[in-house]
Each structure stands twice: as C-alpha cells, then as structure tokens.
Design an enzyme around this catalytic site. Structure first.
Site, short mmCIF file in Angstrom:
data_model
loop_
_atom_site.label_atom_id
_atom_site.label_comp_id
_atom_site.label_asym_id
_atom_site.label_seq_id
_atom_site.Cartn_x
_atom_site.Cartn_y
_atom_site.Cartn_z
N ASP A 261 26.89 -27.15 22.00
CA ASP A 261 26.57 -27.69 20.62
C ASP A 261 27.76 -27.40 19.71
OD1 ASP A 261 26.56 -24.84 20.83
OD2 ASP A 261 24.64 -24.30 20.56
N ASN B 207 15.40 -15.43 19.67
CA ASN B 207 14.11 -16.16 19.46
C ASN B 207 13.99 -17.12 20.81
OD1 ASN B 207 15.92 -18.30 19.07
ND2 ASN B 207 15.32 -19.13 17.12
N HIS C 291 16.10 -19.33 21.93
CA HIS C 291 16.66 -20.69 21.93
C HIS C 291 18.01 -20.59 23.11
CE1 HIS C 291 19.90 -19.81 18.63
NE2 HIS C 291 20.38 -19.37 19.77
N GLU D 48 15.80 -24.90 19.30
CA GLU D 48 14.98 -23.95 18.56
C GLU D 48 13.42 -23.64 19.12
OE1 GLU D 48 16.56 -21.63 17.28
OE2 GLU D 48 17.76 -22.15 15.58
P1 PGA Z 1 25.11 -14.57 21.00
O1 PGA Z 1 24.14 -15.93 20.89
O2 PGA Z 1 25.68 -14.53 22.36
O3 PGA Z 1 26.03 -14.52 19.92
O4 PGA Z 1 23.93 -13.52 21.04
C1 PGA Z 1 23.42 -16.41 21.96
C2 PGA Z 1 22.72 -17.65 21.71
O5 PGA Z 1 22.64 -17.83 20.29
O6 PGA Z 1 22.65 -18.52 22.21
#
Ligand code: PGA
Length: 242
Positions: free
Chosen positions: A67, A136, A138, A143
């Site tokens: 992404d 959450n 995702h 999302e």
């Molecule tokens: P993080 O993010 O590794 O910064 O916790 C993971 C994600 O949001 O996929």
C-alpha cells in the site's frame, strides 16, 4: 494457519527474517510481497545484516508493497516508497527497478490502482507475502467492512488507523485520509503468507484473525482460509490465544 510463538520483538523479527531468507535462498528470483509499519522493521534490519555477512542475496528478487498513502510523492519522508528505501532497500543489493509500491503520487485513483494490479498479476503474484496486522484487524489498508475487497483500490482510512498512524506524523492532521491498497483477494493469491505481530495492543486482532469468525469485520480473519499462512507473534500479541 501455523502459529509460531516468539519471546519478544527481537525473537519475532529473527524468526520472520529466517522464513523470508529461506524463501530467497530456495528461489533467488522470488517475488516478495512486502509491508510497512513498525512491526516488520526488525525483520528488515536482520535481513540487511545477513546480506552484509554474505548469507542472503537479493540481486534477483523483486518486491511488491501492499500500500501507499494517496497524495504523497515518492520522496516524501512519510511515504511508504521512502520507508522501504530507508528501512530495507538501501541496505541490501536489490535492484530498485525491481521494487514496486502503488503510486500514491498519481491522483487518478482508478488508473493508479489498475496499473498496480496489472504489474502484480504480470509478476505472477508473491511467492511470500509479509503482512502486519492493524489493531482493528486490517491487512494492508483493507479496513473492516461488510465485504472482502478484491484488487487494488483506494480506501478511506478509519479513525482508528489514522489515530494509530499519527504517531509517525507531526500532527494527526498531517495523516493522509486515503490510501491505495492491494485488495484482500490479491493478498490471498500469494503462495505463502507470513504475518508478524507484537505487543499487547495487537492481542485482540491476533485472536480474531486466528480464532474468530471469518468476516470482513476483521479482514485478517480470511487468512484462516489460506493453505499456507504462518503467524509469527510475540507472547504479548498471543496472550488471548492460549
Ligand atoms: P504496525 O502496523 O506494524 O505499525 O503496528 C501494522 C498495520 O497497520 O498493518
């Protein structure tokens, strides 16, 4: 799903790096799907150290990131293009022409996303897809929703993601509100999936991913249906799973 418990962040990073490095050794011209975020940084550091020692060679590897924020140029320090160079690509012998990230600088979302789908498909999809997981649930920027997504698309980030990612920006107002992300279906096309997670804040999402119902309300839960998915998580992230 195979769940591998790591003692802590260091241990998680080393175990994940071992799995990625094995993939590169077994297939030097493999396609890696890569992720940004805080979680994979330790694995990237470990891989770079092994590259320095001569243990792993990225000369023929190609990469496709999940992404990118919409509206950020490639050299914006907050962009995922920049993140990948800073945390990984500039420390290994990968050919930058073989690294790919959705083009967040293209304001034409439909064009940027369909272009990315074409190149990921032309590459034959990742041999190994590395994933973090959001608080959450995702994956990429897919999302929670009422349906699973297919190909690359433009998403509105949820408040919880904007909040979580604001730690990396000067102020929450600077966090882009949209991103281009590989879709869930595309992620599922990878021949192997490696999820990394650490810390207590991820415990509920990790539990829901591994043991909850398969539902787009927790996008990571679809990984239960993948035939070759490995989760490497530390004790805190697995605390609700025992
Ligand atoms: P993080 O993010 O590794 O910064 O916790 C993971 C994600 O949001 O996929």
């Amino acid at each position: 799903m195979k769940i591998i418990k790591a003692k802590d962040y260091e241990d998680m990073s080393r175990k994940a790096a071992n799995i990625i490095s094995a993939q590169v050794i077994l297939k030097p011209d493999c396609v890696l799907g890569l992720a940004t975020g805080s979680t994979p940084i330790g694995a990237y550091k470990q891989l770079a150290a092994w590259y320095e020692k001569g243990d792993v060679d990225f000369a023929e590897v190609s990469t496709y990131n999940l992404d990118e924020y919409r509206g950020l140029s490639h050299d914006d320090p907050q962009s995922y293009h920049y993140f990948m160079r800073e945390n990984f690509f500039d420390h290994i012998n990968i050919d930058l022409n073989n690294t790919h990230v959705p083009d967040g600088s293209n304001p034409d979302a439909a064009a940027a996303c369909s272009e990315y789908d074409k190149i990921v498909a032309a590459a034959g999809y990742p041999d190994l897809q590395l994933l973090g997981i959001g608080n959450n649930g995702h994956i990429g920027f897919n999302e929670p929703d009422d349906h699973f997504s297919k190909g690359t698309h433009c998403v509105d980030l949820t408040e919880s993601t904007i909040q979580a990612n604001s730690r990396l920006f000067d102020s929450i107002d600077d966090v882009p509100r949209q991103a281009y992300t590989m879709g869930t279906q595309t992620i599922m096309y990878a021949r192997m999936i490696l999820v990394v997670a650490n810390g207590e804040a991820k415990a509920q999402a990790v539990y829901d991913m591994c043991y909850g119902p398969v539902t787009p309300a927790c996008p990571a839960s679809i990984l239960q249906l993948h035939t070759n998915c490995v989760v490497v998580a530390d004790e805190a992230a697995l605390s609700l799973c025992e």
